[in-house]
Each structure stands twice: as structure tokens, then as C-alpha cells.
Design a protein around this motif. Sequence first.
Motif, PDB file in Angstrom:
ATOM      1  N   MET A  48       0.857  -1.189   0.000  1.00 58.32           N
ATOM      2  CA  MET A  48       0.000   0.000   0.000  1.00 58.32           C
ATOM      3  C   MET A  48       0.891   1.238   0.000  1.00 58.32           C
ATOM      4  SD  MET A  48      -2.589   1.567   2.880  1.00 58.32           S
ATOM      5  CE  MET A  48      -3.711   0.191   2.980  1.00 58.32           C
ATOM      6  N   ASP A  49       0.611   2.121  -0.932  1.00 55.21           N
ATOM      7  CA  ASP A  49       1.289   3.413  -1.004  1.00 55.21           C
ATOM      8  C   ASP A  49       0.283   4.481  -0.600  1.00 55.21           C
ATOM      9  OD1 ASP A  49       2.570   5.756  -1.677  1.00 55.21           O
ATOM     10  OD2 ASP A  49       2.388   5.459  -3.843  1.00 55.21           O
ATOM     11  N   ASP A  56      -3.443   8.766   6.346  1.00 59.71           N
ATOM     12  CA  ASP A  56      -2.884   8.335   7.633  1.00 59.71           C
ATOM     13  C   ASP A  56      -3.088   6.828   7.744  1.00 59.71           C
ATOM     14  OD1 ASP A  56      -2.127   7.859  10.227  1.00 59.71           O
ATOM     15  OD2 ASP A  56      -3.552   9.238  11.142  1.00 59.71           O
ATOM     16  N   CYS A  57      -2.000   6.074   7.804  1.00 60.78           N
ATOM     17  CA  CYS A  57      -2.089   4.612   7.845  1.00 60.78           C
ATOM     18  C   CYS A  57      -2.509   4.063   9.206  1.00 60.78           C
ATOM     19  CB  CYS A  57      -0.744   3.986   7.474  1.00 60.78           C
ATOM     20  SG  CYS A  57      -0.287   4.148   5.741  1.00 60.78           S
ATOM     21  N   ARG A  58      -2.465   4.887  10.249  1.00 65.83           N
ATOM     22  CA  ARG A  58      -2.721   4.358  11.596  1.00 65.83           C
ATOM     23  C   ARG A  58      -4.127   3.785  11.762  1.00 65.83           C
ATOM     24  NH1 ARG A  58      -0.569   9.440  14.877  1.00 65.83           N
ATOM     25  NH2 ARG A  58      -1.666  10.393  13.108  1.00 65.83           N
ATOM     26  N   PRO A  59      -5.183   4.440  11.247  1.00 63.46           N
ATOM     27  CA  PRO A  59      -6.503   3.799  11.346  1.00 63.46           C
ATOM     28  C   PRO A  59      -6.561   2.451  10.650  1.00 63.46           C
ATOM     29  CG  PRO A  59      -6.732   6.133  10.844  1.00 63.46           C
ATOM     30  CD  PRO A  59      -5.276   5.812  10.709  1.00 63.46           C
ATOM     31  N   TYR A  60      -5.912   2.337   9.501  1.00 67.09           N
ATOM     32  CA  TYR A  60      -5.887   1.052   8.790  1.00 67.09           C
ATOM     33  C   TYR A  60      -5.274  -0.025   9.675  1.00 67.09           C
ATOM     34  CZ  TYR A  60      -5.021  -2.468   5.220  1.00 67.09           C
ATOM     35  OH  TYR A  60      -5.006  -3.641   4.517  1.00 67.09           O
ATOM     36  N   LEU A  61      -4.142   0.291  10.287  1.00 67.29           N
ATOM     37  CA  LEU A  61      -3.462  -0.696  11.123  1.00 67.29           C
ATOM     38  C   LEU A  61      -4.334  -1.117  12.298  1.00 67.29           C
ATOM     39  CD1 LEU A  61       0.081   0.930  11.184  1.00 67.29           C
ATOM     40  CD2 LEU A  61      -0.599  -1.106   9.903  1.00 67.29           C
ATOM     41  N   ALA A  62      -4.966  -0.161  12.965  1.00 66.28           N
ATOM     42  CA  ALA A  62      -5.784  -0.477  14.134  1.00 66.28           C
ATOM     43  C   ALA A  62      -6.974  -1.347  13.756  1.00 66.28           C
ATOM     44  CB  ALA A  62      -6.254   0.820  14.797  1.00 66.28           C
ATOM     45  N   VAL A  63      -7.661  -0.976  12.678  1.00 69.25           N
ATOM     46  CA  VAL A  63      -8.846  -1.735  12.274  1.00 69.25           C
ATOM     47  C   VAL A  63      -8.442  -3.114  11.762  1.00 69.25           C
ATOM     48  CG1 VAL A  63     -10.854  -1.782  10.752  1.00 69.25           C
ATOM     49  CG2 VAL A  63     -10.123   0.374  11.772  1.00 69.25           C
ATOM     50  N   VAL A  74      -8.860 -10.353   6.638  1.00 71.10           N
ATOM     51  CA  VAL A  74      -8.295  -9.070   6.224  1.00 71.10           C
ATOM     52  C   VAL A  74      -6.801  -9.269   5.985  1.00 71.10           C
ATOM     53  CG1 VAL A  74     -10.021  -7.707   7.448  1.00 71.10           C
ATOM     54  CG2 VAL A  74      -7.910  -8.372   8.627  1.00 71.10           C
ATOM     55  N   PRO A  75      -6.178  -8.362   5.245  1.00 73.42           N
ATOM     56  CA  PRO A  75      -4.747  -8.530   4.977  1.00 73.42           C
ATOM     57  C   PRO A  75      -3.912  -8.539   6.254  1.00 73.42           C
ATOM     58  CG  PRO A  75      -5.701  -6.942   3.450  1.00 73.42           C
ATOM     59  CD  PRO A  75      -6.749  -7.233   4.487  1.00 73.42           C
ATOM     60  N   GLU A  76      -2.947  -9.447   6.271  1.00 75.99           N
ATOM     61  CA  GLU A  76      -1.979  -9.480   7.364  1.00 75.99           C
ATOM     62  C   GLU A  76      -0.907  -8.432   7.092  1.00 75.99           C
ATOM     63  OE1 GLU A  76       1.090 -12.689   9.470  1.00 75.99           O
ATOM     64  OE2 GLU A  76      -0.324 -13.343   7.910  1.00 75.99           O
ATOM     65  N   ILE A  77      -0.428  -7.791   8.145  1.00 76.26           N
ATOM     66  CA  ILE A  77       0.565  -6.730   7.999  1.00 76.26           C
ATOM     67  C   ILE A  77       1.954  -7.314   8.283  1.00 76.26           C
ATOM     68  CG2 ILE A  77       1.311  -4.475   8.833  1.00 76.26           C
ATOM     69  CD1 ILE A  77      -1.739  -4.291   9.866  1.00 76.26           C
ATOM     70  N   PHE A  78       2.834  -7.278   7.260  1.00 74.08           N
ATOM     71  CA  PHE A  78       4.178  -7.826   7.408  1.00 74.08           C
ATOM     72  C   PHE A  78       5.217  -6.758   7.720  1.00 74.08           C
ATOM     73  CE2 PHE A  78       2.196 -11.011   4.478  1.00 74.08           C
ATOM     74  CZ  PHE A  78       2.224 -12.080   5.356  1.00 74.08           C
ATOM     75  N   ALA A  79       5.016  -5.558   7.214  1.00 71.23           N
ATOM     76  CA  ALA A  79       5.983  -4.486   7.450  1.00 71.23           C
ATOM     77  C   ALA A  79       5.272  -3.150   7.288  1.00 71.23           C
ATOM     78  CB  ALA A  79       7.167  -4.586   6.492  1.00 71.23           C
ATOM     79  N   GLN A  80       5.810  -2.128   7.951  1.00 73.55           N
ATOM     80  CA  GLN A  80       5.185  -0.815   7.873  1.00 73.55           C
ATOM     81  C   GLN A  80       6.230   0.273   8.000  1.00 73.55           C
ATOM     82  OE1 GLN A  80       2.835  -1.677  11.510  1.00 73.55           O
ATOM     83  NE2 GLN A  80       3.641   0.280  12.299  1.00 73.55           N
ATOM     84  N   ASP A  81       5.961   1.399   7.349  1.00 73.97           N
ATOM     85  CA  ASP A  81       6.768   2.604   7.481  1.00 73.97           C
ATOM     86  C   ASP A  81       5.799   3.775   7.439  1.00 73.97           C
ATOM     87  OD1 ASP A  81       8.333   4.915   7.091  1.00 73.97           O
ATOM     88  OD2 ASP A  81       9.924   3.756   6.115  1.00 73.97           O
ATOM     89  N   PHE A  86       4.072   3.564   3.737  1.00 79.09           N
ATOM     90  CA  PHE A  86       4.141   2.283   3.039  1.00 79.09           C
ATOM     91  C   PHE A  86       3.761   1.145   3.991  1.00 79.09           C
ATOM     92  CE2 PHE A  86       7.826   4.392   0.641  1.00 79.09           C
ATOM     93  CZ  PHE A  86       6.973   4.871  -0.365  1.00 79.09           C
ATOM     94  N   LEU A  87       2.967   0.199   3.489  1.00 78.58           N
ATOM     95  CA  LEU A  87       2.644  -1.020   4.222  1.00 78.58           C
ATOM     96  C   LEU A  87       2.870  -2.215   3.304  1.00 78.58           C
ATOM     97  CD1 LEU A  87      -0.793  -0.103   5.909  1.00 78.58           C
ATOM     98  CD2 LEU A  87       1.498   0.086   6.907  1.00 78.58           C
ATOM     99  N   LEU A  88       3.421  -3.285   3.842  1.00 81.97           N
ATOM    100  CA  LEU A  88       3.545  -4.559   3.123  1.00 81.97           C
ATOM    101  C   LEU A  88       2.521  -5.507   3.703  1.00 81.97           C
ATOM    102  CD1 LEU A  88       5.224  -6.113   0.963  1.00 81.97           C
ATOM    103  CD2 LEU A  88       6.542  -7.061   2.886  1.00 81.97           C
ATOM    104  N   LEU A  89       1.614  -5.993   2.858  1.00 84.04           N
ATOM    105  CA  LEU A  89       0.448  -6.752   3.295  1.00 84.04           C
ATOM    106  C   LEU A  89       0.371  -8.111   2.602  1.00 84.04           C
ATOM    107  CD1 LEU A  89      -2.091  -3.822   2.731  1.00 84.04           C
ATOM    108  CD2 LEU A  89      -0.940  -4.394   4.892  1.00 84.04           C
ATOM    109  N   SER A  90      -0.358  -9.038   3.196  1.00 83.14           N
ATOM    110  CA  SER A  90      -0.647 -10.294   2.504  1.00 83.14           C
ATOM    111  C   SER A  90      -1.562 -10.020   1.315  1.00 83.14           C
ATOM    112  CB  SER A  90      -1.282 -11.300   3.457  1.00 83.14           C
ATOM    113  OG  SER A  90      -2.508 -10.808   3.968  1.00 83.14           O
TER     114      SER A  90
END
Length: 333
Positions: A48-49, A56-63, A74-81, A86-90
Motif C-alpha cells: 500500500m502506497d 494516515d495509515c494508523r486507522p488502517y493498522l488499528a482496524v 483481512v490482509p496481514e501486515i508484514f511491514a510498515q513505514d 508504506f505497508l507490506l500486506l498479505s
Amino acid sequence: MTERLAQLEHWLRADLGLRQFDLTPASGDASFRRYFRVRYDGCTRIVMDAPPAHEDCRPYLAVARAFHTLGLNVPEIFAQDLAQGFLLLSDLGARQYLHELNDASVDKLYGDALDALLTLQARCTEATLELPPYDHALLMREMSLFAEWFVAKHLGLALDMRQSATLHAAFELLARAALEQPRVCVHRDYHSRNLMVTERNNPGILDFQDAVFGPVTYDLVSLLRDCYIAWAPQRVHAWAAAYYERALHAGILRDVGVEHFLRWFDWMGVQRHLKAIGIFARLNIRDGKPGYLRDIPRTLGYVTAVSRRYAELAPLHDLLRDAVVPRMAALAA
């Protein structure tokens, strides 16, 4: 290569240590977010770009974490910046509900989606996930998009004082009806473009970062009266009535009859569809994304059909019939 794409590739190489990978567009979005499919070491992931200046990626991460805990796919989160957005997702695959739905598949696919929705509404509480409320101000702000971006800017219609008052009165009615409903966790875009057909734990659920706590019928009408695909009204009401029975049994609903519930469902759809029409027009005018214009006639058709059936919404229906629909026809000619 754009500067943003170069920044993304540098993140993958320098921060995540991917030396060899293939990066291709996965999908666009009705916002500033973009998605890429990255293939490396025999596996695929989604990147995700989300430019921090706009998203703001923080709501995405929390939900995402909360929904995953509920057992939703839902997509699993493998890495984040978060600093770079940037997020790396399943990868939940490429089988979008919209392209898989037909008369033979719809009952099974919607059955799975309604199962997931029941889980979401029954188990996700305000004690387990902190989300904004779907309050009067937000409901009204959403509907104002219809007046500003569709009526005024897209159609070029200047409503007189009486017409403007009619539209505002309808917005107030719809907002009050929404606020009467039991509050549940609302995905807010639970429709065929955000649901993926998956082999296990169907459906895969995307684009949930704007979740709120709000009306119980919101996600239901998003799914069943979809802006991107339409079903016979009798079939839609049958699905909604069946969900009502399940929601009663699950304790999501209490002390409300099915007719009242279906009225909530219908009126919630009008609120949502007015908002969507405004967003579709804005995407074209402001963001240069004209593809959504083709979905306006279907979406406006829902509004005119429902407003025709309810006496309280007759002024809205008359305004649409006498001013909006003729102007649309004139522009299309």
C-alpha cells in the motif's frame, strides 16, 4: 519512474532487503492510496502506497488488527513505514466480488459476506476498538457532497431557495433516521469492489480504514444495494429481511419489527447513495477519475426508486424528477 515509485522501490530494497522483485499495479483507489503487487522469492505481497500528506495509515493498522482478531479475512501486515506511508500486506488475490457475482453465484457469495458482517456487528464493540462516531455532522457533511459536487458542479444546476430548502430538509430526515438505529461497527465501504473471493474464510475484506460506529443497516445496504451492481428490489428486500432475523437472534437488534428495519435500510441507502453520487462527481472534477461517472445513473436510480415509495421523501423525489434527472438527460444527449 515517478519520485514516489522510486521511494517505494528503495524502501523494498533498502529497508526490507528485497534484492530481486517484480512490482506491478494491483488496483487503484478512490483516494490518494495506490496498491502494488510485489513478487519475490516465490511469493506475492501487496504494497500500500499512502502518501502521508494525504493519508494516515494508523486507522488502517488499528482496524486491520481488530478485524483479524475477530476472525475476519483481512490482509496481514508484514511491514510498515508510517513516516513514508508504506505497508507490506498479505495478498488476498485478484478475484473481486464484482466480477464473480451472477445469478448462480450471488446467494453463496452474499451468504459468506453476510456471515462476516454478522460477526463484525455482533463482536466488534466500542470497548474493543476505538472508532469515530457516525454522528449527525458527518452524515450531513457526506450528503452535502451531492449538492456541491453533483448538482452544482457536475450538473451546473443553481437551485433556488425553495429547492435548496427541500434538499436540506431531506438530508435532516435521513440523518435523523440513521441516528435512530442501533450502533455497530461500520466498515463503511462494504461492497463488491472491496470484497475478494478467497478459497478459505471467504470473503477477503479490504478498504476498511474509514470504519466508524454507526447505523446497523449501513453496511447491509452498501452490500445489497451496491453502487456497482444491481439486483431485483424484491430479492434485495428478501436478503435484508433474512439478515434482520439473524441480527435479532444474535442480539444486534432488539424491539424493532421487520418493517421498521426495512424502512431504516431503505432510508440509509438514500443517505449513502446521495453521498456516493457526490463522491463520483468529485472524483471526476477534482481528481481526474471519470470512470465512476458510469455508476451515477444506477446509484441515482436507487434514490429515485426509494424516495418514490415514502411520503416523507416525496419532496426529494419531486426535486430529482423535475430538476436533476432532466438535467442529467440533457447533458447525456
